[in-house]
Design a protein around this motif. Structure first.
Motif, short mmCIF file in Angstrom:
data_model
loop_
_atom_site.label_atom_id
_atom_site.label_comp_id
_atom_site.label_asym_id
_atom_site.label_seq_id
_atom_site.Cartn_x
_atom_site.Cartn_y
_atom_site.Cartn_z
N ASP A 112 0.83 -1.20 0.00
CA ASP A 112 0.00 0.00 0.00
C ASP A 112 0.87 1.26 0.00
OD1 ASP A 112 -2.28 -1.49 -0.04
OD2 ASP A 112 -2.71 -1.30 2.10
N ARG A 113 1.93 1.21 0.81
CA ARG A 113 2.82 2.38 0.88
C ARG A 113 3.50 2.63 -0.46
NH1 ARG A 113 5.49 0.30 5.75
NH2 ARG A 113 4.20 0.80 7.53
N LEU A 114 3.93 1.56 -1.11
CA LEU A 114 4.58 1.72 -2.41
C LEU A 114 3.61 2.30 -3.42
CD1 LEU A 114 7.26 1.26 -3.82
CD2 LEU A 114 6.45 -1.01 -4.50
N ALA A 115 2.38 1.81 -3.41
CA ALA A 115 1.36 2.35 -4.32
C ALA A 115 1.13 3.83 -4.02
CB ALA A 115 0.07 1.55 -4.17
N GLY A 116 1.19 4.20 -2.75
CA GLY A 116 1.01 5.60 -2.40
C GLY A 116 2.09 6.49 -2.98
N GLN A 117 3.30 5.95 -3.12
CA GLN A 117 4.39 6.75 -3.67
C GLN A 117 4.23 6.96 -5.17
OE1 GLN A 117 4.81 7.30 -0.25
NE2 GLN A 117 6.36 8.38 -1.44
N VAL A 118 3.45 6.10 -5.82
CA VAL A 118 3.15 6.33 -7.24
C VAL A 118 2.42 7.66 -7.39
CG1 VAL A 118 1.80 5.52 -9.21
CG2 VAL A 118 3.14 3.88 -7.86
N ALA A 119 1.47 7.91 -6.52
CA ALA A 119 0.71 9.16 -6.58
C ALA A 119 1.63 10.36 -6.32
CB ALA A 119 -0.43 9.14 -5.56
N VAL A 120 2.58 10.19 -5.39
CA VAL A 120 3.54 11.27 -5.13
C VAL A 120 4.35 11.58 -6.39
CG1 VAL A 120 5.65 11.85 -3.84
CG2 VAL A 120 3.71 10.76 -2.66
N GLN A 121 4.79 10.53 -7.07
CA GLN A 121 5.60 10.75 -8.26
C GLN A 121 4.77 11.29 -9.42
OE1 GLN A 121 8.85 10.49 -8.05
NE2 GLN A 121 9.21 11.15 -10.17
N GLU A 122 3.51 10.89 -9.50
CA GLU A 122 2.63 11.46 -10.52
C GLU A 122 2.54 12.98 -10.35
OE1 GLU A 122 -0.92 9.25 -9.82
OE2 GLU A 122 -0.48 7.75 -11.36
N ALA A 123 2.52 13.42 -9.09
CA ALA A 123 2.48 14.86 -8.83
C ALA A 123 3.76 15.55 -9.31
CB ALA A 123 2.25 15.12 -7.35
N VAL A 124 4.89 14.86 -9.19
CA VAL A 124 6.15 15.44 -9.67
C VAL A 124 6.10 15.61 -11.19
CG1 VAL A 124 8.65 15.09 -9.90
CG2 VAL A 124 7.49 14.50 -7.75
N VAL A 125 5.66 14.55 -11.88
CA VAL A 125 5.57 14.62 -13.34
C VAL A 125 4.62 15.75 -13.76
CG1 VAL A 125 4.80 13.36 -15.40
CG2 VAL A 125 6.20 12.21 -13.66
N ALA A 126 3.50 15.85 -13.05
CA ALA A 126 2.54 16.91 -13.36
C ALA A 126 3.13 18.29 -13.08
CB ALA A 126 1.26 16.71 -12.54
N ALA A 127 3.94 18.39 -12.04
CA ALA A 127 4.56 19.68 -11.71
C ALA A 127 5.54 20.10 -12.81
CB ALA A 127 5.27 19.59 -10.36
N TYR A 128 6.31 19.15 -13.33
CA TYR A 128 7.22 19.48 -14.43
C TYR A 128 6.44 19.97 -15.65
CZ TYR A 128 11.74 18.19 -12.49
OH TYR A 128 12.89 18.18 -11.75
N ALA A 129 5.31 19.29 -15.94
CA ALA A 129 4.50 19.71 -17.09
C ALA A 129 3.93 21.11 -16.87
CB ALA A 129 3.37 18.70 -17.30
N ALA A 130 3.46 21.36 -15.66
CA ALA A 130 2.89 22.68 -15.36
C ALA A 130 3.96 23.77 -15.44
CB ALA A 130 2.25 22.66 -13.97
N ALA A 131 5.15 23.46 -14.94
CA ALA A 131 6.23 24.46 -14.97
C ALA A 131 6.67 24.74 -16.40
CB ALA A 131 7.41 23.95 -14.13
N THR A 132 6.71 23.70 -17.20
CA THR A 132 7.11 23.89 -18.60
C THR A 132 6.10 24.76 -19.34
OG1 THR A 132 8.27 21.78 -18.62
CG2 THR A 132 7.62 22.67 -20.76
N THR A 133 4.82 24.53 -19.05
CA THR A 133 3.77 25.35 -19.68
C THR A 133 3.87 26.80 -19.22
OG1 THR A 133 2.30 23.44 -19.81
CG2 THR A 133 1.27 25.62 -19.93
#
Lengths: 161, 156
Positions: free
Chosen positions: A47-68
């Motif tokens: 469960d904890r590992l799956a939770g970190q997927v969501a954390v990393q999804e936020a990082v990817v989204a942050a890079y996309a938002a910053a690039t935009t």
């Protein structure tokens, strides 16, 4: 595992060291809950590992938002690495006993007209800390993967400074 | 336990696997401390600050690990009498490239410890030091002209 530099009196080489490191990478990539050589993954750890997927999804989204928000930041290398990290985390989470978490939170929004670089650095730092905390509560190859990703994001922080 | 490498026969992590991995980090830190002497010597005097700071950081990490091993009755691996450089270090760029090798090597040892450790406190130490090594590596990759300057998976 041979040391960082070969002892002057020994025949081991950096190549041997890197080969040993590559073996660990294969171990991480091939880790499954059912492998006879690896400890069973507890539901809590999965469960904890799956939770970190969501954390990393936020990082990817942050890079996309910053690039935009500021294309001049030239974030393609860092963004690509963040996506690689997400892919590896997803693969590890899907091999565990729990279903990977799906992110239901809205993607982050970069500050309009603000300091996008500083905002992005803060997002990355938050994720690195979350991965590091999760790493300490995992074991084996999952701890190694989370720790490595946390360190990789610390490097991103430094690059964004 | 003193002496040999201990890996549980059933693949489980225990103090034996952790102690062996801790000693691998000590060996890597010994090499890094030695290597940074070469890095510093190849840099101009006014550019030696990061090398000196890195050497201190690795010395501190090594000493902390040695104390940890001794506290559990294990023998810390001693430093080697000398080490072989992977390439000649004749310029500032060579020095930065060697520093990258040192930090990446130490990172691999820390990741190995994460993989083999049984105690959360040991993993907390390992992930903290792994992050610090990657931050230093970013600086040295920049100095060495490496692109990208970051690594998605330090130590793996």
């Amino acid at each position: 595992m041979p040391p960082v530099l070969a002892p002057a009196t020994a025949g081991s080489t950096r190549r041997a060291f890197l080969a040993a490191s590559a073996g660990l990478a294969l171990l991480v990539a091939g880790c499954t809950a059912g492998s006879p050589e690896t400890p069973a993954v507890s539901t809590e750890e999965a469960d904890r590992l799956a939770g970190q997927v969501a954390v990393q999804e936020a990082v990817v989204a942050a890079y996309a938002a910053a690039t935009t928000a500021d294309p001049a930041l030239a974030l393609s290398d860092l963004a690509a690495q963040a996506t690689e990290q997400l892919d590896r985390l997803r693969a590890a989470a899907s091999s565990s006993t729990a279903s990977p978490a799906t992110s239901s939170s809205a993607p982050p929004a970069a500050p309009a007209g603000g300091d996008v670089r500083t905002w992005l650095r803060e997002q990355v730092a938050t994720a690195a800390s979350a991965h590091a905390r999760a790493c300490a509560r995992q074991t084996g190859a999952r701890a190694a993967l989370l720790g490595s990703i946390a360190a990789g994001l610390r490097g991103h922080e430094a690059a964004l400074a | 336990m003193r002496g040999g490498r201990d890996v549980a026969d059933d693949g489980r992590l225990d103090e034996g696997t952790e102690t062996a991995a801790l000693n691998e980090v000590v060996a890597a830190e010994h090499a890094a401390v030695w290597g940074y002497g070469t890095v510093g010597a190849a840099l101009p005097e006014d550019a030696r600050g990061p090398a000196a700071a890195a050497e201190v950081a690795h010395r501190d990490a090594r000493d902390r690990l040695v104390a940890m091993l001794e506290s559990r009755g294990a023998d810390p691996v001693p430093r080697e009498a000398g080490y072989t450089l992977p390439f000649p270090v004749l310029s500032a760029v060579d020095a930065a490239t060697l520093a990258v090798v040192l930090e990446e090597g130490v990172s691999a040892a820390w990741v190995r410890l994460l993989d083999q450790s049984a105690e959360p406190a040991v993993r907390e130490l390992a992930v903290e030091e792994l992050g610090a090594a990657e931050v230093r590596a970013v600086g040295w990759r920049t100095s060495a002209g490496r692109i990208p300057v970051t690594d998605a998976f330090p130590g793996l």
